[in-house]
Write a protein that holds these residues in place. Structure first.
Motif, PDB file in Angstrom:
ATOM      1  N   ALA A 178      69.896  -4.686   8.641  1.00 59.12           N
ATOM      2  CA  ALA A 178      70.347  -6.073   8.511  1.00 59.12           C
ATOM      3  C   ALA A 178      69.307  -6.914   7.795  1.00 59.12           C
ATOM      4  O   ALA A 178      69.636  -7.782   6.972  1.00 59.12           O
ATOM      5  N   ALA A 179      68.011  -6.651   8.107  1.00 56.36           N
ATOM      6  CA  ALA A 179      66.940  -7.385   7.432  1.00 56.36           C
ATOM      7  C   ALA A 179      66.914  -7.065   5.939  1.00 56.36           C
ATOM      8  O   ALA A 179      66.735  -7.965   5.100  1.00 56.36           O
ATOM      9  N   LEU A 180      67.100  -5.790   5.580  1.00 57.74           N
ATOM     10  CA  LEU A 180      67.136  -5.409   4.163  1.00 57.74           C
ATOM     11  C   LEU A 180      68.338  -6.032   3.464  1.00 57.74           C
ATOM     12  O   LEU A 180      68.225  -6.554   2.343  1.00 57.74           O
ATOM     13  N   SER A 181      69.491  -5.996   4.126  1.00 59.77           N
ATOM     14  CA  SER A 181      70.685  -6.621   3.569  1.00 59.77           C
ATOM     15  C   SER A 181      70.468  -8.116   3.367  1.00 59.77           C
ATOM     16  O   SER A 181      70.855  -8.679   2.341  1.00 59.77           O
ATOM     17  N   GLY A 182      69.854  -8.762   4.373  1.00 58.57           N
ATOM     18  CA  GLY A 182      69.579 -10.191   4.266  1.00 58.57           C
ATOM     19  C   GLY A 182      68.627 -10.501   3.131  1.00 58.57           C
ATOM     20  O   GLY A 182      68.795 -11.498   2.413  1.00 58.57           O
ATOM     21  N   TRP A 183      67.619  -9.639   2.964  1.00 59.16           N
ATOM     22  CA  TRP A 183      66.644  -9.845   1.887  1.00 59.16           C
ATOM     23  C   TRP A 183      67.323  -9.738   0.519  1.00 59.16           C
ATOM     24  O   TRP A 183      67.144 -10.601  -0.340  1.00 59.16           O
ATOM     25  N   LEU A 184      68.099  -8.679   0.331  1.00 57.36           N
ATOM     26  CA  LEU A 184      68.777  -8.488  -0.956  1.00 57.36           C
ATOM     27  C   LEU A 184      69.789  -9.595  -1.235  1.00 57.36           C
ATOM     28  O   LEU A 184      69.868 -10.125  -2.348  1.00 57.36           O
ATOM     29  N   GLY A 185      70.574  -9.935  -0.205  1.00 56.86           N
ATOM     30  CA  GLY A 185      71.578 -10.973  -0.383  1.00 56.86           C
ATOM     31  C   GLY A 185      70.963 -12.317  -0.711  1.00 56.86           C
ATOM     32  O   GLY A 185      71.413 -13.026  -1.618  1.00 56.86           O
ATOM     33  N   SER A 186      69.905 -12.664   0.014  1.00 55.44           N
ATOM     34  CA  SER A 186      69.235 -13.943  -0.243  1.00 55.44           C
ATOM     35  C   SER A 186      68.574 -13.955  -1.612  1.00 55.44           C
ATOM     36  O   SER A 186      68.553 -14.979  -2.297  1.00 55.44           O
ATOM     37  N   ALA A 217      69.604 -11.843  13.533  1.00 58.26           N
ATOM     38  CA  ALA A 217      69.269 -12.348  14.873  1.00 58.26           C
ATOM     39  C   ALA A 217      69.988 -11.563  15.959  1.00 58.26           C
ATOM     40  O   ALA A 217      69.411 -11.259  17.010  1.00 58.26           O
ATOM     41  N   GLU A 218      71.229 -11.212  15.703  1.00 56.42           N
ATOM     42  CA  GLU A 218      72.029 -10.546  16.728  1.00 56.42           C
ATOM     43  C   GLU A 218      71.814  -9.033  16.769  1.00 56.42           C
ATOM     44  O   GLU A 218      72.232  -8.375  17.717  1.00 56.42           O
ATOM     45  N   HIS A 219      71.173  -8.486  15.748  1.00 58.32           N
ATOM     46  CA  HIS A 219      70.826  -7.061  15.757  1.00 58.32           C
ATOM     47  C   HIS A 219      69.372  -6.823  16.186  1.00 58.32           C
ATOM     48  O   HIS A 219      69.036  -5.736  16.665  1.00 58.32           O
ATOM     49  N   VAL A 250      76.030  -5.425  -7.103  1.00 63.62           N
ATOM     50  CA  VAL A 250      76.496  -4.080  -6.791  1.00 63.62           C
ATOM     51  C   VAL A 250      75.605  -3.429  -5.741  1.00 63.62           C
ATOM     52  O   VAL A 250      76.092  -2.847  -4.756  1.00 63.62           O
ATOM     53  N   VAL A 251      74.284  -3.536  -5.913  1.00 62.60           N
ATOM     54  CA  VAL A 251      73.338  -2.916  -4.972  1.00 62.60           C
ATOM     55  C   VAL A 251      73.498  -3.518  -3.579  1.00 62.60           C
ATOM     56  O   VAL A 251      73.577  -2.802  -2.568  1.00 62.60           O
ATOM     57  N   ALA A 252      73.548  -4.836  -3.504  1.00 59.59           N
ATOM     58  CA  ALA A 252      73.625  -5.498  -2.203  1.00 59.59           C
ATOM     59  C   ALA A 252      74.943  -5.198  -1.492  1.00 59.59           C
ATOM     60  O   ALA A 252      74.974  -5.032  -0.270  1.00 59.59           O
ATOM     61  N   LEU A 253      76.029  -5.122  -2.234  1.00 62.94           N
ATOM     62  CA  LEU A 253      77.325  -4.834  -1.614  1.00 62.94           C
ATOM     63  C   LEU A 253      77.363  -3.430  -1.019  1.00 62.94           C
ATOM     64  O   LEU A 253      77.966  -3.205   0.033  1.00 62.94           O
ATOM     65  N   VAL A 254      76.710  -2.469  -1.667  1.00 64.61           N
ATOM     66  CA  VAL A 254      76.644  -1.109  -1.131  1.00 64.61           C
ATOM     67  C   VAL A 254      75.917  -1.106   0.209  1.00 64.61           C
ATOM     68  O   VAL A 254      76.360  -0.487   1.180  1.00 64.61           O
ATOM     69  N   ILE A 255      74.787  -1.812   0.288  1.00 64.41           N
ATOM     70  CA  ILE A 255      74.015  -1.863   1.536  1.00 64.41           C
ATOM     71  C   ILE A 255      74.805  -2.577   2.626  1.00 64.41           C
ATOM     72  O   ILE A 255      74.867  -2.133   3.779  1.00 64.41           O
ATOM     73  N   ARG A 256      75.456  -3.658   2.277  1.00 65.49           N
ATOM     74  CA  ARG A 256      76.192  -4.421   3.286  1.00 65.49           C
ATOM     75  C   ARG A 256      77.404  -3.657   3.811  1.00 65.49           C
ATOM     76  O   ARG A 256      77.822  -3.853   4.943  1.00 65.49           O
ATOM     77  N   SER A 257      77.948  -2.782   2.999  1.00 64.35           N
ATOM     78  CA  SER A 257      79.094  -1.995   3.457  1.00 64.35           C
ATOM     79  C   SER A 257      78.713  -1.039   4.581  1.00 64.35           C
ATOM     80  O   SER A 257      79.567  -0.580   5.338  1.00 64.35           O
ATOM     81  N   LYS A 258      77.415  -0.733   4.717  1.00 68.77           N
ATOM     82  CA  LYS A 258      76.951   0.211   5.736  1.00 68.77           C
ATOM     83  C   LYS A 258      76.511  -0.475   7.024  1.00 68.77           C
ATOM     84  O   LYS A 258      76.111   0.177   7.979  1.00 68.77           O
ATOM     85  N   LEU A 259      76.573  -1.799   7.041  1.00 69.95           N
ATOM     86  CA  LEU A 259      76.178  -2.547   8.243  1.00 69.95           C
ATOM     87  C   LEU A 259      77.309  -2.555   9.273  1.00 69.95           C
ATOM     88  O   LEU A 259      78.487  -2.638   8.920  1.00 69.95           O
TER      89      LEU A 259
END
Length: 437
Positions: free
Chosen positions: A21-29, A149-151, A208-217
């Motif tokens: 989640a932290a990696l996803s948040g970093w990439l998304g932000s 926060a919730e994870h 594209v990169v961020a969406l791949v990571i977020r799909s696995k959350l």
């Protein structure tokens, strides 16, 4: 009232989800704030010529900075709509939708014709896309930090959530840096004609990169446990149960004026001919980049320390000192002193503001219960950013180039807002290491 969790703990998150989640948040932000920040650079450097040609350079500057501020106009509406979506339908769905909307709107900015090609249609389309950008970005950080926060384990929440904020600064670095080689290697005519479009097109890669990571959350367990119990509109429940925390969070968000003063207005003040400073664009653009490098290093440090000594000390001290330093910063910019400009930019924005930036997300998330967490965070953050985002255009109006007192006027306004931010944090309850439910 401030929420506190019940002693019982909901179903636990899967191992590794906090880090993911932290990696996803970093990439998304990184992506969202790259997209949002390249607009700030373009608004200061090229949009006055491309979209708002005027016989009076001061009018063109005001118009261009106003379109930058328009992005913040849509943020409260986006916070309401996307916050509701995240609280009712899930954090993961929100993050995917916000990223796609931001990526598409940013790419389309790069496709726009200029004023010389289609007249008033060009700035009109620019305003529409900026509104869409503001709407999309309003849900990104709220959804990303809620997911973390919730994870996350409560003893590491400040550290893990700081990575989403580190991403915002990294995105800003990429945005500023993307214009440095363009302004250096391209002629002014080529930069105006086509070069400015390149940074807007590049955002498609990160989507594209961020969406791949977020799909696995996975969706967060605390949300899943409480989803069936929701019976009211999140916004209604937010005002009913957490009106005080919401108000204090909005006031604390006034600290964001440091960024708009140093980075956004500072770029205009230093480089636009109307102000007479005449600092080279490819020189000044390095200043916020250097300050953001310091921010990237310090944000996880401040986040980790907030887990140990609390969030409030950083939220009180950082904005207070950062706002005070903004006054001499503008004076040394006016004096064309590049060395001191770099030092004070690092101190004000790269260090003191980052005390706030690294810790406010965890503090705000811990102030609201699960049922209204995304809405509470998104509304407080984006109402504050709406106010501070309009500051550059307000600065251009209350302290025009002809006024002769630009640094003092802008510096005093910045200081007042930062003192209010520190006071709101002082009168808030510490939330570090608390359970959330």
């Amino acid at each position: 009232m401030t929420s506190t969790a019940s002693p019982s703990t909901p179903s636990t998150t899967k191992k590794g989800q906090g880090g993911r989640a932290a990696l996803s948040g970093w990439l998304g932000s990184t992506l969202e704030y790259y997209d949002f920040s390249i607009y700030a650079s373009a608004a200061a450097l090229v949009f006055p010529t491309v979209f708002f040609p005027s016989a009076d350079p001061a009018i063109a500057i005001i118009a261009s900075l106003a379109t930058y501020g328009v992005g913040y106009v849509a943020r409260p509406l986006g916070a309401f709509v996307l916050g509701h979506f995240g609280d009712r339908h899930g954090r993961k769905k929100l993050l995917v939708f916000a990223m796609l909307l931001m990526g598409i709107s940013t790419f389309l900015v790069g496709c726009l014709p200029s004023y010389s090609q289609v007249g008033m249609l060009a700035p009109a389309l620019l305003v529409v896309l900026r509104l869409v950008q503001g709407f999309a970005v309003s849900g990104e950080l709220g959804g990303a930090t809620t997911m973390i926060a919730e994870h996350a384990d409560k003893n590491k929440r400040g550290l893990l959530m700081s990575f989403a904020l580190q991403g915002t600064q990294f995105g800003s670095i990429l945005a500023q840096a993307s214009f440095i080689p363009l302004s250096h290697f391209l002629s002014h005519d080529d930069l105006i004609a086509w070069g400015w479009r390149i940074p807007f097109f590049l955002s498609a890669i990160v989507v594209v990169v961020a969406l791949v990571i977020r799909s696995k959350l996975d969706e967060t367990p605390v949300f899943t446990d409480k989803a069936a119990a929701k019976t009211t509109m999140p916004i209604v429940q937010l005002f009913r149960t957490s009106g005080g925390p919401l108000f204090r969070a909005i006031v604390m968000g006034m600290a964001n004026v440091i960024g708009t003063t140093v980075v956004v207005f500072g770029t205009t003040f230093a480089t636009q001919e109307a102000y007479g400073v005449k600092m080279d664009a490819d020189v000044y653009l390095w200043i916020p980049v250097i300050a953001n490098i310091a921010a990237i290093i310090l944000i996880p440090v401040f986040g980790m320390l907030s887990d140990k000594i609390g969030r409030r000390p950083f939220l009180i001290f950082g904005p207070l000192v950062g706002g005070l330093v903004a006054v001499p910063y503008l004076f040394v910019v006016e004096a064309h002193n590049i060395g001191l400009t770099i030092v004070l930019a690092i101190l004000s924005f790269g260090i003191m503001y980052q005390m706030f930036n690294a810790t406010y997300a965890s503090f705000f998330q811990e102030m609201f219960p699960t049922e209204t967490r995304v809405t509470g965070f998104a509304l407080s953050q984006n109402i504050a950013l709406f106010i501070t985002g309009l500051m550059p255009s307000l600065f251009a109006i209350i302290a025009p180039p002809s006024s002769g007192n630009v640094p003092l006027t802008i510096g005093l306004v910045t200081c007042v807002l930062c003192v209010a931010s520190s006071a709101a944090a002082f009168f808030s309850k510490e939330t570090a290491n608390s359970d959330i439910a």
